[in-house]
Design a protein around this motif. Sequence first.
Motif, PDB file in Angstrom:
ATOM      1  N   ASN A   2       4.380 -16.340  -5.787  1.00 26.72           N
ATOM      2  CA  ASN A   2       4.648 -15.964  -4.400  1.00 26.72           C
ATOM      3  C   ASN A   2       5.850 -15.042  -4.258  1.00 26.72           C
ATOM      4  OD1 ASN A   2       2.476 -17.405  -3.432  1.00 26.72           O
ATOM      5  ND2 ASN A   2       3.645 -19.262  -3.033  1.00 26.72           N
ATOM      6  N   GLU A   6       5.426  -9.419  -2.329  1.00 27.81           N
ATOM      7  CA  GLU A   6       5.879  -8.213  -1.634  1.00 27.81           C
ATOM      8  C   GLU A   6       5.980  -7.035  -2.590  1.00 27.81           C
ATOM      9  OE1 GLU A   6       6.253  -7.701   1.511  1.00 27.81           O
ATOM     10  OE2 GLU A   6       5.908  -9.753   2.176  1.00 27.81           O
ATOM     11  N   ASP A   7       6.472  -7.308  -3.810  1.00 25.55           N
ATOM     12  CA  ASP A   7       6.555  -6.250  -4.817  1.00 25.55           C
ATOM     13  C   ASP A   7       5.158  -5.769  -5.224  1.00 25.55           C
ATOM     14  OD1 ASP A   7       9.301  -6.252  -4.886  1.00 25.55           O
ATOM     15  OD2 ASP A   7       9.438  -7.623  -6.586  1.00 25.55           O
ATOM     16  N   ALA A   9       2.504  -5.720  -3.510  1.00 26.58           N
ATOM     17  CA  ALA A   9       1.892  -4.950  -2.433  1.00 26.58           C
ATOM     18  C   ALA A   9       2.295  -3.473  -2.500  1.00 26.58           C
ATOM     19  CB  ALA A   9       2.273  -5.536  -1.076  1.00 26.58           C
ATOM     20  N   GLN A  10       3.426  -3.185  -3.192  1.00 32.70           N
ATOM     21  CA  GLN A  10       3.898  -1.810  -3.327  1.00 32.70           C
ATOM     22  C   GLN A  10       3.379  -1.134  -4.595  1.00 32.70           C
ATOM     23  OE1 GLN A  10       5.614  -0.642  -0.689  1.00 32.70           O
ATOM     24  NE2 GLN A  10       5.346  -2.706   0.131  1.00 32.70           N
ATOM     25  N   GLU A  18      -2.898  -6.532   1.724  1.00 36.86           N
ATOM     26  CA  GLU A  18      -1.781  -7.291   2.283  1.00 36.86           C
ATOM     27  C   GLU A  18      -1.318  -8.383   1.316  1.00 36.86           C
ATOM     28  OE1 GLU A  18      -0.168  -6.668   5.100  1.00 36.86           O
ATOM     29  OE2 GLU A  18      -1.461  -4.905   5.364  1.00 36.86           O
ATOM     30  N   PRO A  19       0.007  -8.743   1.365  1.00 40.89           N
ATOM     31  CA  PRO A  19       0.531  -9.772   0.455  1.00 40.89           C
ATOM     32  C   PRO A  19      -0.261 -11.075   0.484  1.00 40.89           C
ATOM     33  CG  PRO A  19       2.343  -8.635   1.513  1.00 40.89           C
ATOM     34  CD  PRO A  19       1.089  -8.112   2.154  1.00 40.89           C
TER      35      PRO A  19
END
Length: 222
Positions: A2, A6-7, A9-10, A18-19
């Motif tokens: 988890n 966010e990383d 997703a990039q 989406e995350p």
Amino acid sequence: MNEYLEDLAQMNLFSGIEPGEIAELLNCLQARRVQYASGEMILEEGSLVRKFGIILSGHARSIKWDTSGRVIILTLLEKGSEIGVLLAAQPEKESPVSIQAQDDVSVLMIPYDRVLAPCIKACPKHDRLLKNYISIVAQKGLVLHERIDCLLKSTVREKIMTYLLRISHEQKSTSFQIPLNRNAMSEYLNIERSALSRELSNMKRDGLIDYHLNNFRLKYNN
């Protein structure tokens, strides 16, 4: 995993996803995180590759050894870099290179057959993942072309300038920092360290470049 959503997703493989969807996708793909210590081989030359990876943290390098036992650096890898994407798509082919961790590295490993497997939910995110994978394969082909273009130059000066021009283009500036020290640069360009240092000095004398350590400035851009 988890903490990495966010990383991820990039990163290219999960572009447009989406995350929260990535978390579901990782379960579907049976992905897992693997840790490697500095100097450890993530992938060994001659091995069969059925999984590909994405570096979550740390640095690695793709290498080969020439007939004299000298290390040749093919590519440098960092957070977000993919490992074994081309090889996983050809699971019966032995790897022609090794991937070595340069410091402590965390890699997300994904079975290639899970990417190709039809999603039982027919979810759009799985289709997007497959499209992203194909895009990455195409990009890898371009990177290999750039690498070959550099190595095929006939003189030390041409090899150095080709490399510096590429980094300048990538960073969109005539003043930039390269990710290699002199030893790594000589290995990457497949030239002797002494020849590299001598030619850099000559190029500085001739007004082509200026540099200090890893910071370079192109004074001639053609």
